[in-house]
Design a protein around this motif. Structure first.
Motif, mmCIF file in Angstrom:
data_model
loop_
_atom_site.group_PDB
_atom_site.id
_atom_site.type_symbol
_atom_site.label_atom_id
_atom_site.label_comp_id
_atom_site.label_asym_id
_atom_site.label_seq_id
_atom_site.Cartn_x
_atom_site.Cartn_y
_atom_site.Cartn_z
ATOM 1 N N UNK A 165 40.987 41.612 26.788
ATOM 2 C CA UNK A 165 40.049 41.516 27.907
ATOM 3 C C UNK A 165 39.041 40.406 27.598
ATOM 4 N N UNK A 166 39.132 39.259 28.288
ATOM 5 C CA UNK A 166 38.210 38.159 28.006
ATOM 6 C C UNK A 166 36.809 38.381 28.564
ATOM 7 N N UNK A 167 36.609 39.471 29.296
ATOM 8 C CA UNK A 167 35.332 39.698 29.960
ATOM 9 C C UNK A 167 34.253 40.272 29.074
ATOM 10 N N UNK A 168 33.094 40.576 29.658
ATOM 11 C CA UNK A 168 31.945 41.048 28.882
ATOM 12 C C UNK A 168 32.163 42.420 28.239
ATOM 13 N N UNK A 169 33.045 43.240 28.815
ATOM 14 C CA UNK A 169 33.316 44.554 28.235
ATOM 15 C C UNK A 169 34.525 44.531 27.313
ATOM 16 N N UNK A 170 35.001 43.322 27.032
ATOM 17 C CA UNK A 170 36.104 43.142 26.099
ATOM 18 C C UNK A 170 35.672 42.227 24.969
ATOM 19 N N UNK B 100 37.409 42.573 32.693
ATOM 20 C CA UNK B 100 36.053 42.911 33.121
ATOM 21 C C UNK B 100 35.232 41.699 33.528
ATOM 22 N N UNK B 101 35.832 40.526 33.597
ATOM 23 C CA UNK B 101 35.092 39.349 34.027
ATOM 24 C C UNK B 101 35.179 39.201 35.548
ATOM 25 N N UNK B 102 34.612 38.130 36.075
ATOM 26 C CA UNK B 102 34.582 37.931 37.514
ATOM 27 C C UNK B 102 35.973 37.710 38.101
#
Length: 392
Positions: free
Chosen positions: A222-227, A347-349
């Motif tokens: 998950x490249x997003x903020x919650x990953x 979890x990213x945009x």
């Protein structure tokens, strides 16, 4: 012979030439500049919008051909620390050691709960007639549970306080594994919560778990903020961001993997120190990252990358959807048991969707054997429906 005066007069007669004649600037090779600019623009566009045709594989990288980075010499492998070398040696030997076949293989059902289990009566119905094929372990972190099923009596392990999001959750998982590993007949280890219910009959679940050689550990990037946004560089050099993974904590694990989890101290200590809510302004949740990252490093091919426990995150909140009495129907349970594709959303945009078929020994099968979060008030409904929805 000329005198000094004559020399001075002679020099005065000499015409002094002006400075160097100003030459017009050389004509710039404009065609070279234009060509360089054109190539630069072309390369930038090709990088942003990579070509899909195979003929372009010799110039640019794309999803269907060799990357330019593959042409470059490989990056030098970093030097491992003494602790890493020792850890890898132990893990490698455990994984290469042939599994000891038990004459009476069992599944260890490990319940992680704050207190009493609201669905004990349902689990009692699930276990009936299958004595000798399972073991039960209960970790209650707040109050001593009151059991209503004979299968759960005297099955409590020494427990400790568990705080959501902190390493104490992982400690509880390891405590359950340590107790379950003492029984040599336990070959599969299933972690369940107090809100979990079975979706199939015991025989179906037993065969599903016993006759596969992988562990069902949820794991995705998950490249997003919650990953990856929760990663700390203080985990270096042992834990690199390229190996940092995320996944649900509810697993089904074969014995060899349970042993290496208990043998690990190197990676566990990194998560204990640097993965916790509020560390460096991030909310790293240890139980969502430790096991997925650990197996990504030591045995990525040995896990299925999905959990056999279903949970509904469609509401996009901190906690998954909770099923109430009005939600629990035959159709709901059948819909859950019909899912045969594992889906994760970043979890990213971009909200990138990652999906892959749930393959059991190469055959696509339903992903989920259990489901959570069921409200305690749904017990009677589940007891009435169980014999109908649990048939494969």
């Amino acid at each position: 012979m000329k005198t000094a005066k004559d020399l001075r007069l002679g020099m005065g007669d000499v015409q002094i030439l002006p400075g160097s004649r100003h030459r017009p600037p050389m004509k710039k090779p404009m065609w070279i500049i234009v060509l360089v600019l054109f190539v630069c623009v072309f390369l930038i566009c090709a990088y942003i919008y990579p070509p899909k045709s195979s003929s372009a594989c010799y110039i640019f990288s794309s999803g269907s051909c060799q990357s330019i980075s593959d042409w470059l010499p490989p990056a030098p492998a970093r030097q491992y620390t003494d602790e890493e070398i020792a850890s890898r040696a132990v893990v490698r030997d455990i994984l290469k050691t042939p599994a000891v076949l038990s004459k009476n293989p069992k599944i260890a059902f490990m319940f992680l709960s704050p207190g009493s289990l609201p669905f004990e009566r349902l689990w009692d119905k699930f276990f009936q007639g299958h004595e000798g094929k399972f073991s039960v372990y209960v970790h209650a972190s707040k109050t001593k549970p009151i059991h209503v099923s004979r299968y759960f009596v005297n099955r409590d392990v020494r427990s400790d306080q568990v705080v959501w999001g902190k390493i104490s959750m992982v400690n509880a998982e390891r405590r359950l594994l340590a107790n379950a590993l003492q029984d040599p007949d336990n070959q599969q280890f299933v972690l369940l919560s107090d809100s979990c219910v079975p979706l199939y009959t015991f025989d179906y679940i037993f065969d599903y778990l016993m006759y596969t050689n992988v562990s069902f550990v949820d794991c995705f990037k998950d490249p997003g903020p919650h990953g990856n946004g929760r990663y700390s560089q203080r985990m270096l050099p042992e834990v690199e961001i390229k190996n940092f993974r995320k996944g649900a904590q509810w697993f089904s694990m074969k014995r060899q993997h349970a042993v290496i989890v208990m043998a690990d101290n190197l990676y566990y200590s990194k998560f204990k120190a640097y993965c916790q809510p509020g560390f460096e302004g991030k909310n790293c949740i240890a139980d969502e990252h430790y096991l997925p990252t650990f197996f990504q490093i030591v045995d990525p091919g040995g896990i299925a990358n999905w959990s056999t426990t279903h949970v509904d995150w469609s509401e996009r909140k901190w906690h998954p959807k909770s099923y109430r009495v009005r939600d629990v129907t035959y159709e709901l349970l059948k819909n859950i048991t019909s899912i045969d594709v594992s889906v994760h959303v970043s979890s990213d945009e971009k909200r990138k969707v990652q999906s892959w078929p749930c393959l059991w020994n190469g055959i696509q099968k339903p992903c989920y054997l259990f489901a959570r979060k069921f409200n305690p008030g749904t017990l009677d409904t589940l007891l009435q429906l169980f014999s109908n929805y649990s048939a494969p």
